[in-house]
Design a protein around this motif. Sequence first.
Motif, PDB file in Angstrom:
ATOM      1  N   UNK A  17      48.354  33.582 -34.777  1.00 27.54           N
ATOM      2  CA  UNK A  17      48.739  32.202 -35.062  1.00 27.54           C
ATOM      3  C   UNK A  17      49.909  32.130 -36.035  1.00 27.54           C
ATOM      4  N   UNK A  18      49.955  33.030 -36.997  1.00 28.79           N
ATOM      5  CA  UNK A  18      51.015  32.988 -38.009  1.00 28.79           C
ATOM      6  C   UNK A  18      52.231  33.828 -37.638  1.00 28.79           C
ATOM      7  N   UNK A  19      52.148  34.607 -36.574  1.00 31.02           N
ATOM      8  CA  UNK A  19      53.231  35.530 -36.219  1.00 31.02           C
ATOM      9  C   UNK A  19      54.582  34.847 -36.032  1.00 31.02           C
ATOM     10  N   UNK A  20      54.661  33.710 -35.315  1.00 27.25           N
ATOM     11  CA  UNK A  20      55.980  33.071 -35.156  1.00 27.25           C
ATOM     12  C   UNK A  20      56.590  32.634 -36.485  1.00 27.25           C
ATOM     13  N   UNK A  21      55.769  32.163 -37.417  1.00 24.09           N
ATOM     14  CA  UNK A  21      56.291  31.735 -38.715  1.00 24.09           C
ATOM     15  C   UNK A  21      56.958  32.913 -39.425  1.00 24.09           C
ATOM     16  N   UNK A  22      56.276  34.049 -39.453  1.00 26.08           N
ATOM     17  CA  UNK A  22      56.845  35.226 -40.107  1.00 26.08           C
ATOM     18  C   UNK A  22      58.093  35.728 -39.387  1.00 26.08           C
ATOM     19  N   UNK A  23      58.082  35.689 -38.054  1.00 26.32           N
ATOM     20  CA  UNK A  23      59.237  36.162 -37.280  1.00 26.32           C
ATOM     21  C   UNK A  23      60.468  35.292 -37.528  1.00 26.32           C
ATOM     22  N   UNK A  24      60.281  33.969 -37.488  1.00 22.41           N
ATOM     23  CA  UNK A  24      61.422  33.073 -37.701  1.00 22.41           C
ATOM     24  C   UNK A  24      61.905  33.138 -39.151  1.00 22.41           C
ATOM     25  N   UNK A  25      60.965  33.280 -40.082  1.00 19.79           N
ATOM     26  CA  UNK A  25      61.355  33.407 -41.488  1.00 19.79           C
ATOM     27  C   UNK A  25      62.189  34.671 -41.701  1.00 19.79           C
ATOM     28  N   UNK A  26      61.800  35.769 -41.063  1.00 22.83           N
ATOM     29  CA  UNK A  26      62.554  37.021 -41.205  1.00 22.83           C
ATOM     30  C   UNK A  26      63.961  36.872 -40.633  1.00 22.83           C
ATOM     31  N   UNK A  27      64.067  36.203 -39.482  1.00 24.36           N
ATOM     32  CA  UNK A  27      65.383  35.997 -38.867  1.00 24.36           C
ATOM     33  C   UNK A  27      66.284  35.152 -39.763  1.00 24.36           C
ATOM     34  N   UNK A  28      65.711  34.136 -40.379  1.00 23.23           N
ATOM     35  CA  UNK A  28      66.491  33.264 -41.254  1.00 23.23           C
ATOM     36  C   UNK A  28      66.834  33.956 -42.571  1.00 23.23           C
ATOM     37  N   UNK A 199      50.818  32.089 -29.765  1.00 21.09           N
ATOM     38  CA  UNK A 199      49.808  32.614 -28.859  1.00 21.09           C
ATOM     39  C   UNK A 199      48.441  32.426 -29.512  1.00 21.09           C
ATOM     40  N   UNK A 200      47.436  32.207 -28.694  1.00 20.07           N
ATOM     41  CA  UNK A 200      46.099  32.020 -29.225  1.00 20.07           C
ATOM     42  C   UNK A 200      45.105  31.889 -28.096  1.00 20.07           C
ATOM     43  N   UNK A 201      43.931  31.462 -28.447  1.00 17.15           N
ATOM     44  CA  UNK A 201      42.839  31.347 -27.470  1.00 17.15           C
ATOM     45  C   UNK A 201      43.235  30.471 -26.292  1.00 17.15           C
ATOM     46  N   UNK A 202      43.863  29.327 -26.578  1.00 16.97           N
ATOM     47  CA  UNK A 202      44.233  28.420 -25.486  1.00 16.97           C
ATOM     48  C   UNK A 202      45.273  29.048 -24.563  1.00 16.97           C
ATOM     49  N   UNK A 203      46.347  29.595 -25.145  1.00 17.06           N
ATOM     50  CA  UNK A 203      47.425  30.118 -24.299  1.00 17.06           C
ATOM     51  C   UNK A 203      47.039  31.416 -23.603  1.00 17.06           C
ATOM     52  N   UNK A 204      46.211  32.231 -24.241  1.00 18.69           N
ATOM     53  CA  UNK A 204      45.872  33.530 -23.683  1.00 18.69           C
ATOM     54  C   UNK A 204      44.658  33.498 -22.760  1.00 18.69           C
ATOM     55  N   UNK A 205      43.763  32.518 -22.969  1.00 18.89           N
ATOM     56  CA  UNK A 205      42.527  32.503 -22.185  1.00 18.89           C
ATOM     57  C   UNK A 205      42.240  31.156 -21.504  1.00 18.89           C
ATOM     58  N   UNK A 206      42.183  30.079 -22.299  1.00 14.49           N
ATOM     59  CA  UNK A 206      41.768  28.784 -21.752  1.00 14.49           C
ATOM     60  C   UNK A 206      42.655  28.328 -20.601  1.00 14.49           C
ATOM     61  N   UNK A 207      43.960  28.277 -20.832  1.00 17.33           N
ATOM     62  CA  UNK A 207      44.870  27.783 -19.794  1.00 17.33           C
ATOM     63  C   UNK A 207      44.851  28.670 -18.554  1.00 17.33           C
ATOM     64  N   UNK A 236      56.787  27.835 -29.377  1.00 20.66           N
ATOM     65  CA  UNK A 236      57.006  28.220 -30.776  1.00 20.66           C
ATOM     66  C   UNK A 236      57.388  29.660 -30.993  1.00 20.66           C
ATOM     67  N   UNK A 237      57.198  30.504 -29.967  1.00 23.75           N
ATOM     68  CA  UNK A 237      57.551  31.918 -30.095  1.00 23.75           C
ATOM     69  C   UNK A 237      58.985  32.196 -29.659  1.00 23.75           C
ATOM     70  N   UNK A 238      59.667  31.201 -29.081  1.00 23.50           N
ATOM     71  CA  UNK A 238      61.031  31.416 -28.612  1.00 23.50           C
ATOM     72  C   UNK A 238      61.946  31.704 -29.811  1.00 23.50           C
ATOM     73  N   UNK A 239      62.841  32.682 -29.712  1.00 24.38           N
ATOM     74  CA  UNK A 239      63.732  33.001 -30.838  1.00 24.38           C
ATOM     75  C   UNK A 239      64.578  31.817 -31.294  1.00 24.38           C
ATOM     76  N   UNK A 240      64.909  30.903 -30.372  1.00 27.35           N
ATOM     77  CA  UNK A 240      65.750  29.751 -30.732  1.00 27.35           C
ATOM     78  C   UNK A 240      65.120  28.839 -31.776  1.00 27.35           C
ATOM     79  N   UNK A 241      63.814  28.942 -31.962  1.00 31.88           N
ATOM     80  CA  UNK A 241      63.150  28.088 -32.947  1.00 31.88           C
ATOM     81  C   UNK A 241      63.729  28.314 -34.345  1.00 31.88           C
ATOM     82  N   UNK A 242      64.100  29.547 -34.646  1.00 28.53           N
ATOM     83  CA  UNK A 242      64.704  29.821 -35.963  1.00 28.53           C
ATOM     84  C   UNK A 242      65.979  29.015 -36.160  1.00 28.53           C
TER      85      UNK A 242
END
Length: 268
Positions: A17-28, A199-207, A236-242
């Motif tokens: 759940x927190x991975x995109x936040x850390x990834x975009x923060x690192x890019x910025x 990514x999470x329960x909804x995107x990986x399993x529910x949907x 939210x995982x797309x690189x353009x979000x940064x």
Amino acid sequence: MQALIIIGHGSHLNAESSAPVYAHAAALRATGAFDEVRECFWKEEPSMREVFDLVEADEVYVVPLFISEGYFTEEVIPRELGLTGPAPSVTDKAGRTVHYTKPVGTHPSMAGMILRRAEESAGLTHDEARQAGLIIIGHGTERNSNSAEVIYRVSREADEAGVFGRVRTGFLDQAPEVDAVLEEMEERRVVLVPFFVAEGWHTQETIPDDLGINRPAISPVTEKDGRTIFYAAPVGTFPEIAQIVLQRAREAGARIPGGIVIAEAAGV
């Protein structure tokens, strides 16, 4: 000095759940646009209540990595950070000026980003995309209309762009439900894009399970009922979000040189 704080929801149950936040923060952080870049969360550490203890700058830009305006962005975040109100707002706090921006999911460039990623994820040419369908999937909730409004707006803008033959909206927790929308699509190729932060329960399993398609860990492509269904990663995982985070901070007054472009996000 100026600092950037990116806020995510986080989760005690799902580390991704927190991975995109850390990834975009690192890019910025790598751009050098800010003297400091920090991450904080509602459900993880570091928490929103302690993040200002980690920042030295006297000019702070707070960008929520959320999909829509609603309870969290309008009530929880201002309360936890001690801000004067919902975005856009400016708060004088213990000798600092704190600029609070709107969430990334409401940014005007969102529809264009989704269209590009949908084409790329499915490996479609422009001509193939015009013969294909696109479904933008939202969580939805009967309790907050803002959650659906931003997804409807983005879907409408994507449809009007004419990149795909047809663009529709489907939800998990409100009508129209995504399984019914997929059933109605007549195109032989359909791309599904979850309008979720991580990514999470909804995107990986529910949907995938609800739609009877492959889970992403198995394959992003499913052949079903004579159709090819492509399942993309969450928005939210797309690189353009940064790049969108950078733009939100610039809109709030951050002193960012115009030439700074995050390499992997140059398309925004």
